[in-house]
Design an enzyme around this catalytic site. Structure first.
Site, PDB file in Angstrom:
ATOM      1  N   ASP A   1      -0.163   5.097   0.851  1.00 55.70           N
ATOM      2  CA  ASP A   1      -0.432   6.169   1.812  1.00 55.70           C
ATOM      3  C   ASP A   1      -0.495   5.620   3.236  1.00 55.70           C
ATOM      4  OD1 ASP A   1      -0.764   8.215  -0.215  1.00 55.70           O
ATOM      5  OD2 ASP A   1      -2.596   7.144  -0.754  1.00 55.70           O
TER       6      ASP A   1
ATOM      7  N   ASP B   1      -1.408  -0.102   6.100  1.00 57.39           N
ATOM      8  CA  ASP B   1      -1.704   0.565   7.368  1.00 57.39           C
ATOM      9  C   ASP B   1      -3.187   0.580   7.708  1.00 57.39           C
ATOM     10  OD1 ASP B   1      -2.598   3.925   6.822  1.00 57.39           O
ATOM     11  OD2 ASP B   1      -2.299   2.484   5.216  1.00 57.39           O
TER      12      ASP B   1
ATOM     13  N   ASP C   1       0.878  -1.164   0.000  1.00 59.94           N
ATOM     14  CA  ASP C   1       0.000   0.000   0.000  1.00 59.94           C
ATOM     15  C   ASP C   1       0.923   1.223   0.000  1.00 59.94           C
ATOM     16  OD1 ASP C   1      -2.420   1.558   0.331  1.00 59.94           O
ATOM     17  OD2 ASP C   1      -1.831   1.796   2.434  1.00 59.94           O
TER      18      ASP C   1
END
Length: 222
Positions: A9, A183, A7
């Site tokens: 961001d 995250d 991922d």
């Protein structure tokens, strides 16, 4: 060969590039000050809560630059990369990417942020393959504000990775180990699918799930 997915961001960078690009549009005077910034913040909070209407957000986020000449939009993006993103590309994240590159892994960034914003970020990390939200373009090549195909968001990330692998003549079972760093709870579908999920700089919600499931937790920016 192993497969490693990142991922972007909050994972490889300690912020949200989509939200930051919107804030940058305000800073350079392309978007209307406080009211636009407030709406941008609202969409970001919806994303964090897992209830973002992605099509609505894409229309909003691209509205401030898609009507401008493409060269002008590219120049603004280059400024954004130099002024905003460059300080976020930290050595810890580069080292993580290098570790998997040196191991010979097939790697891709899989992000719910659009391709216009994220293409130069993937290039800066030296990651060849980018799976991002694709933006529709009309016959003249102009961006329309709509999404092209399946967006790489929530369960859509699985579909998009599968399509990408098929295009390479590969499938999930070809890999001994599949790692995904993320995250966000928005990525639970893909985290659940891979053999080695890693909660990376996790939100409190994902940290709780990771602890319950005994997933590794990696804090790159602590």
């Amino acid at each position: 060969m192993n497969l490693t997915l990142f991922d972007l961001d909050g994972t490889l960078i300690p912020s949200d590039s989509d939200h930051a690009f919107g804030a940058f549009m305000v800073d350079i005077g392309w978007a209307e000050g406080a009211q636009w910034r407030e709406r941008n913040d609202e969409f970001y909070h919806q994303y964090q809560a897992g209830r973002l209407d992605l099509a609505e957000y894409i229309d909003f986020a691209t509205s401030v630059w898609r009507s401008r000449p493409l060269a002008e939009a590219h120049a603004a993006r280059a400024r954004f990369m130099a002024e905003v993103m460059a300080p976020m590309l930290q050595e810890q994240a580069h080292a993580l990417v290098r570790k998997h590159a040196q191991a010979g892994d097939l790697m891709a960034i899989v992000t719910a942020t659009n391709e216009f914003v994220t293409a130069p970020i993937a290039e800066a990390f030296g990651i060849e393959h980018l799976i991002a939200v694709q933006l529709q373009r009309d016959a003249s090549g102009a961006y329309t504000g709509a999404i092209e195909g399946i967006p790489s968001y929530q369960t859509g990330k699985i579909n998009r990775v599968q399509t990408w692998l098929s295009g390479l003549g590969r499938q999930w079972q070809d890999f001994e180990r599949i790692t995904f760093y993320s995250d966000s709870v928005n990525d639970l579908p893909l985290l659940d699918l891979v053999s080695h999920p890693v909660a990376t700089n996790p939100t409190p919600a994902l940290a709780k799930i990771a602890s319950a499931r005994a997933w590794p937790i990696l804090n790159l920016f602590a």
